[in-house]
Each structure stands twice: as structure tokens, then as C-alpha cells.
Write a protein that holds these residues in place. Structure first.
Motif, PDB file in Angstrom:
ATOM      1  N   ILE A  40     -15.561  29.244 -14.233  1.00  0.00           N
ATOM      2  CA  ILE A  40     -16.668  30.205 -14.265  1.00  0.00           C
ATOM      3  C   ILE A  40     -18.002  29.471 -14.354  1.00  0.00           C
ATOM      4  N   GLU A  41     -18.092  28.505 -15.260  1.00  0.00           N
ATOM      5  CA  GLU A  41     -19.353  27.772 -15.443  1.00  0.00           C
ATOM      6  C   GLU A  41     -19.682  26.932 -14.211  1.00  0.00           C
ATOM      7  N   ARG A  42     -18.668  26.391 -13.588  1.00  0.00           N
ATOM      8  CA  ARG A  42     -18.883  25.576 -12.392  1.00  0.00           C
ATOM      9  C   ARG A  42     -19.478  26.422 -11.267  1.00  0.00           C
ATOM     10  N   GLY A  43     -18.901  27.604 -11.030  1.00  0.00           N
ATOM     11  CA  GLY A  43     -19.416  28.485  -9.989  1.00  0.00           C
ATOM     12  C   GLY A  43     -20.839  28.921 -10.264  1.00  0.00           C
ATOM     13  N   ALA A  44     -21.138  29.222 -11.540  1.00  0.00           N
ATOM     14  CA  ALA A  44     -22.486  29.658 -11.903  1.00  0.00           C
ATOM     15  C   ALA A  44     -23.515  28.561 -11.643  1.00  0.00           C
ATOM     16  N   ARG A  45     -23.166  27.318 -11.963  1.00  0.00           N
ATOM     17  CA  ARG A  45     -24.094  26.205 -11.748  1.00  0.00           C
ATOM     18  C   ARG A  45     -24.322  25.933 -10.265  1.00  0.00           C
TER      19      ARG A  45
ATOM     20  N   LEU B  99      -6.606  30.077  -3.534  1.00  0.00           N
ATOM     21  CA  LEU B  99      -7.387  29.244  -2.621  1.00  0.00           C
ATOM     22  C   LEU B  99      -6.490  28.345  -1.770  1.00  0.00           C
ATOM     23  N   MET B 100      -5.386  27.905  -2.331  1.00  0.00           N
ATOM     24  CA  MET B 100      -4.494  26.981  -1.634  1.00  0.00           C
ATOM     25  C   MET B 100      -3.596  27.686  -0.618  1.00  0.00           C
ATOM     26  N   ASN B 101      -3.170  28.896  -0.939  1.00  0.00           N
ATOM     27  CA  ASN B 101      -2.110  29.524  -0.147  1.00  0.00           C
ATOM     28  C   ASN B 101      -2.525  30.751   0.656  1.00  0.00           C
ATOM     29  N   LEU B 102      -3.557  31.444   0.217  1.00  0.00           N
ATOM     30  CA  LEU B 102      -3.813  32.768   0.781  1.00  0.00           C
ATOM     31  C   LEU B 102      -5.222  32.958   1.323  1.00  0.00           C
ATOM     32  N   PHE B 103      -6.223  32.474   0.629  1.00  0.00           N
ATOM     33  CA  PHE B 103      -7.607  32.765   1.005  1.00  0.00           C
ATOM     34  C   PHE B 103      -8.514  31.611   0.605  1.00  0.00           C
ATOM     35  N   PRO B 104      -8.707  30.625   1.486  1.00  0.00           N
ATOM     36  CA  PRO B 104      -9.606  29.502   1.181  1.00  0.00           C
ATOM     37  C   PRO B 104     -11.055  29.920   1.353  1.00  0.00           C
ATOM     38  N   ALA B 105     -11.519  30.761   0.448  1.00  0.00           N
ATOM     39  CA  ALA B 105     -12.829  31.396   0.582  1.00  0.00           C
ATOM     40  C   ALA B 105     -13.952  30.371   0.696  1.00  0.00           C
TER      41      ALA B 105
ATOM     42  N   GLY C 273      -8.365  42.004  -8.815  1.00  0.00           N
ATOM     43  CA  GLY C 273      -9.221  41.237  -9.703  1.00  0.00           C
ATOM     44  C   GLY C 273      -8.950  39.751  -9.696  1.00  0.00           C
ATOM     45  N   THR C 274      -7.754  39.343  -9.283  1.00  0.00           N
ATOM     46  CA  THR C 274      -7.453  37.904  -9.266  1.00  0.00           C
ATOM     47  C   THR C 274      -8.235  37.170  -8.189  1.00  0.00           C
ATOM     48  N   PHE C 275      -8.794  37.890  -7.220  1.00  0.00           N
ATOM     49  CA  PHE C 275      -9.580  37.257  -6.161  1.00  0.00           C
ATOM     50  C   PHE C 275     -11.017  36.966  -6.590  1.00  0.00           C
ATOM     51  N   VAL C 276     -11.467  37.580  -7.696  1.00  0.00           N
ATOM     52  CA  VAL C 276     -12.863  37.443  -8.101  1.00  0.00           C
ATOM     53  C   VAL C 276     -13.223  35.993  -8.386  1.00  0.00           C
ATOM     54  N   LEU C 277     -12.426  35.311  -9.207  1.00  0.00           N
ATOM     55  CA  LEU C 277     -12.750  33.940  -9.588  1.00  0.00           C
ATOM     56  C   LEU C 277     -12.698  32.971  -8.402  1.00  0.00           C
ATOM     57  N   PRO C 278     -11.715  33.040  -7.502  1.00  0.00           N
ATOM     58  CA  PRO C 278     -11.745  32.151  -6.334  1.00  0.00           C
ATOM     59  C   PRO C 278     -13.015  32.311  -5.501  1.00  0.00           C
ATOM     60  N   LEU C 279     -13.454  33.560  -5.289  1.00  0.00           N
ATOM     61  CA  LEU C 279     -14.678  33.770  -4.517  1.00  0.00           C
ATOM     62  C   LEU C 279     -15.895  33.281  -5.290  1.00  0.00           C
TER      63      LEU C 279
END
Length: 510
Positions: free
Chosen positions: A11-16, A193-199, A216-222
């Protein structure tokens, strides 16, 4: 084994990395990554101020909205264990979950204030915090958050800390509370990200199903990749299609019922869906006739199917676009790259190639057991890390996993094992059939009688004899229904799956 990053770290990585980009679009508002992250930080401090210490369980009763992502992230930042409650359930079910999960605090959305008040009356010791609302003796969490620090609270986070407890009963009627940790939830992100949706940063995913479930599990990968999460309050074909066009959505996640509703919608061809690159579906098997029709309409190259369950999200196996043809449409895919799969017989021994067996799974994304359920944990999670799914499957010669059915759904009739999905797939190919569900009912002669409930298309008429003959012409005669009941609708679970338990109860009582 080397431990990867925690959910909080992602989460922090994406925000930065993506501060000024748009992260969330909901309720007519757009939040940048920085804004959503700041809102999450303030909410985390507000919950701490309300007395929620790290590892406390907090129930969340909120529909999809602009606060959904910040609230979930706030719980992670405060190292709380959130327990999402599906708003479609009854008050009695909510009370049972609150009691069994030992939740002393409830956070509720303003549109669910009446239900919160009802739960407060039934559980007087329950502390209720509103999101832009408050009960007479409660607080407004959003108002509290306004004066809180914009930086994240101090948190001693460890990979094994439980951050979400997800209730899942399937159709068995047994409430199970699967616990996911900082580590396993981060592994779910990597799995997707590895198997289904490399956003990527140009992607936008549309969420209309409740974010407390698979969507909801897709939120963090995006979030991690700088993409947009477009959140709708619920699903209706018209608003869903309009949102695809308006926001140039590149990916959607559907359950089969939603796909069928889109295909039946009269305005489908008038909407520009050219931005749509990836149609992801799962949660329950897609009837073959429906997926064939969808491929004809949208193109094979867009379709991705996942097979998973709450205990091992999201992808145990994936059916990629190139496998969406012919008999392979009956498969649920090839094993995910980060997942191990075994098929075992009733004695726990591996079955021979091409034979059916219970699906056992081992993955970094597996839950850390069920909350307060030692017997169920012993049955499901073994000492070697294998999760016993109770699903029955087989591998074909091409390495594709085929899901036969849940062991609890299998019908034993006249000494034969009959899988409801196979009968449903045969019935749904009849042009007069809109929807179908198959269950086994007690029978003195057959032990269980194959019973089909059929919803006919508007203006279509077909007899029980015609449909029985149609099935007998498609699959083995012993699998054809002993009885066909015509109905206006078929009961669904809160996430849109066929509710066989309720259906069987209604038919038995009739």
C-alpha cells in the motif's frame, strides 16, 4: 522460506510511486493516490482514537463507495483485523457473525444506519462508528478523521498478523471465517499480477460486485501498478455498460449471472466497449452456452477465467484466452504459477492421471485457518500446508484442471455419481431455457433423484418431456432429470452463486 513484502508495504509503495495519478473513482468523485492514502491514514488514526488497538477485530458494514478503499487500507495501516459484513444478509446473520467473530466495534455506511441501529439494539455493548453518520450514542468516524494526522500511525506489523476475516459459507450452511494475514494478502496481490492481470498504469478496472468479495482482491494489484479502480454501488447492466464507456475501462470481473444479464441487455450493442481488453470471470462455473455466446459477442482474446476460493484467493487455476475453445471451455484452467495442486482419493492417496479426486492446494495466498474453529481447521488445513478444498476435479491430457463439483453437491442416484453442472450445461443449451439449477432430492428408489429447476425465456414454452429428451440426447441417459420444475427465478447466494441449499430446502418442503 523467504517472506515477501507485507500488505502494508505494498500500500505504501503504491502511494509513493503514483501520488498524483487518479487511484479511485466512485460516487462522482475522483481520488488521487495521495488523497486516498491520506484519507486512509486519517481514518487509521481515528479508529485508534476510538479505542481500536492493533489486532482488534472490527466489523465493517458498508456498501461500495468512495470510502471503501481508504477504509480497508486504514484497517491495514492500523494493523486491525477487519471483518466485512455483507449488507444483503439479515440482521440475525449479522448478529451471529459479530458474536462468533467477537467484534466489539462496527463501522457502518450512512445508507446502513438503520441496520446499525438494529444491531445495536440486539447487541447493546456494540460500539457503532458511522462513515458520515452517527447513532445517538456513537461517533462519526469521518468527522473524527478530519483533525487526525495525515501520516500513517506507528504500527509493528508482522507477516503473520491477521488483517481480514472473511465469512464464507458456500452453499453448505456452515459459517466459516477464513483469516488472511499481512503476508497472505500480499501474496494474493502477487498471484493476480503473475497469473491473471498484469495491470499497468493505463488500466482501469470496473467494480460493481461488493468489494468485500473477489472483486476487492483486484484493488491492491491495480494500486501497486498505478492503475484506476472504478467503483459502482452495485450491478445493473445499463450503468455497468455506461461506466465502461465513460471511464474507458480496460478490465472487468464478473460472475456468470452478471455476464448473462449483460448479454440479455437490449442496449448492449449501442455502447462503446472498445476499451475493454480483459473480461475476467469466476466465483462459480460459467454455463457453456453462456460463455460461447459471450465469446461470439466480445471475442475470445478478452476472456480469462479463474478458479479459486476464499481460503486460497484468487487464482488456483486460470483458463487463458487461447484455451477458450471447444471442450476446453469445460475446464477451469491450468495451475497458477505460484500454486501446487494435488488430486487425492478418499484415503488421501494421489489419484492416477485422468481420474477424479478431491482438489488439494498449497499456496502462499492460503488463509491462516478459520477463526475459532479447531475441528474445521483440522479437516481443511493439514500439517504439510495443503488446503482440502472439498472440490472434485481431474486433469486432462493437456494439463487442464476440470472441476466436477463440490463433494457436497454431487448427486448419487441409482449407484451413479452425477455432477449437477454437467446436467445444467446440457439443459442451458436448449433455446427456451434462460437459467437452470440442478439438485438431488431424497428418493426411495434412486436414493437421490436428479431434479432440475428451470427458468424459461420470456415468450418461450417448453415441456418437461422435451427438456428431458434434450438432456438425454446430450449426456448419458442415467444423468437426465427425474423431475423438472419450472420457476420464475432461482435463489442465489449473496455473491450471485446458485444457492443449492436454499433450493433443496424449498423443493423438499413443497
Amino acid at each position: 522460506m523467504t517472506q515477501g513484502p507485507t500488505c502494508l508495504e505494498l500500500i505504501e509503495r503504491g502511494a509513493r510511486q503514483h501520488a498524483d495519478r487518479i487511484a479511485v473513482i466512485a460516487e462522482g468523485q475522483s481520488l488521487t493516490f495521495a488523497q486516498a492514502n491520506t484519507r486512509a491514514n486519517r481514518l487509521a488514526h481515528a479508529m485508534r482514537s476510538a479505542g481500536l488497538a492493533p489486532h482488534h477485530r472490527v466489523a465493517l458494514l458498508a456498501n461500495n463507495g468512495v470510502h471503501s478503499v481508504p477504509l480497508d487500507f486504514a484497517c491495514v495501516k492500523a494493523n486491525l483485523n477487519r471483518v466485512p459484513l455483507n449488507a444483503r444478509l439479515s440482521a440475525a446473520e449479522h448478529v451471529r457473525m459479530l458474536t462468533e467473530a467477537q467484534c466489539g466495534v462496527l463501522v457502518f455506511g450512512p445508507d446502513l444506519a438503520d441496520r446499525a441501529a438494529e444491531l445495536k439494539a440486539l447487541k447493546p455493548d456494540l460500539a457503532c462508528l458511522g462513515l458520515g453518520a452517527r447513532l445517538d450514542d456513537g461517533d462519526d468516524l469521518l468527522a473524527m478523521a478530519e483533525s487526525m494526522p495525515t501520516t500513517a500511525p506507528e504500527a509493528d506489523v508482522r507477516p503473520e498478523d491477521v488483517i481480514v476475516t472473511l465469512y464464507t459459507s458456500g452453499t453448505t450452511g456452515v459459517l466459516k471465517a477464513a483469516q488472511h494475514t499481512q503476508g497472505s494478502y500480499a501474496a494474493i496481490c502477487r498471484n493476480i499480477l503473475m497469473n491473471l492481470f498484469p495491470a499497468g498504469p493505463d488500466d482501469a478496472m470496473l467494480h460493481s460486485a461488493s468489494l468485500i468479495h473477489a472483486s476487492g482482491t483486484f484493488v491492491l494489484p491495480l494500486w501497486l501498478r498505478g492503475a484506476r479502480n472504478v467503483v459502482l454501488p452495485g450491478f445493473s447492466p445499463a450503468s455497468f455498460l455506461d461506466a465502461i464507456a465513460e471511464h474507458r475501462v480496460t478490465a472487468i470481473n464478473l460472475v456468470p449471472t452478471m455476464m448473462q444479464m449483460l448479454l440479455e441487455h437490449p442496449g448492449l450493442d449501442a455502447v462503446d466497449v472498445s476499451s475493454l481488453e480483459r473480461i475476467i470471470y469466476g466465483a462459480s462455473p460459467m454455463p457453456r452456452a453462456v460463455i460461447q455466446r459471450a465469446i461470439a459477442r466480445f471475442g475470445q482474446e478478452r476472456f480469462w477465467q479463474y478458479f479459486g476460493q476464499t481460503e486460497v484467493p484468487l487464482c488456483i487455476a486460470v483458463l487463458r484466452p487461447e484455451d477458450h475453445h471447444g471442450e476446453q471451455l469445460r475446464a477451469c484452467g491450468r495451475p497458477a504459477a505460484d500454486v501446487e495442486i494435488r488430486l487425492v482419493d478418499e484415503n488421501g492417496a494421489d489419484v492416477a492421471s485422468g481420474e477424479t479426486g478431491e482438489i488439494l492446494v498449497r499456496s502462499p495466498s492460503a488463509a491462516a485457518g478459520y477463526f475459532n474453529a479447531p475441528e474445521l481447521n483440522a479437516q481443511t488445513f493439514d500439517a504439510e500446508g495443503w488446503v482440502h478444498t472439498r472440490d472434485v476435479g481431474l486433469f486432462d491430457a493437456n494439463g487442464l484442471l476440470h472441476l466436477r463439483d463440490r463433494t457436497s453437491d454431487m448427486i448419487i442416484s441409482g449407484g451413479y455419481n452425477i455432477y449437477p453442472r454437467e446436467v445444467e450445461d446440457a439443459l442451458i443449451t436448449h433455446p427456451a431455457v434462460l437459467e437452470v439449477a440442478v439438485v438431488g432430492l431424497p428418493d426411495d428408489k434412486w436414493v437421490e433423484a436428479v431434479t432440475a429447476v428451470v427458468v424459461r425465456r420470456a415468450g418461450q414454452d417448453v415441456s418437461e418431456a422435451e427438456l428431458t429428451a434434450h438432456v438425454a440426447g446430450a449426456i448419458a441417459s442415467y444423468k437426465k432429470p427425474h423431475r423438472i420444475v419450472f420457476a420464475d427465478a432461482i435463489p442465489k447466494t449473496a455473491v450471485g452463486k446458485l444457492d443449492r441449499k436454499t433450493l433443496k430446502a424449498r423443493l423438499t418442503a413443497a
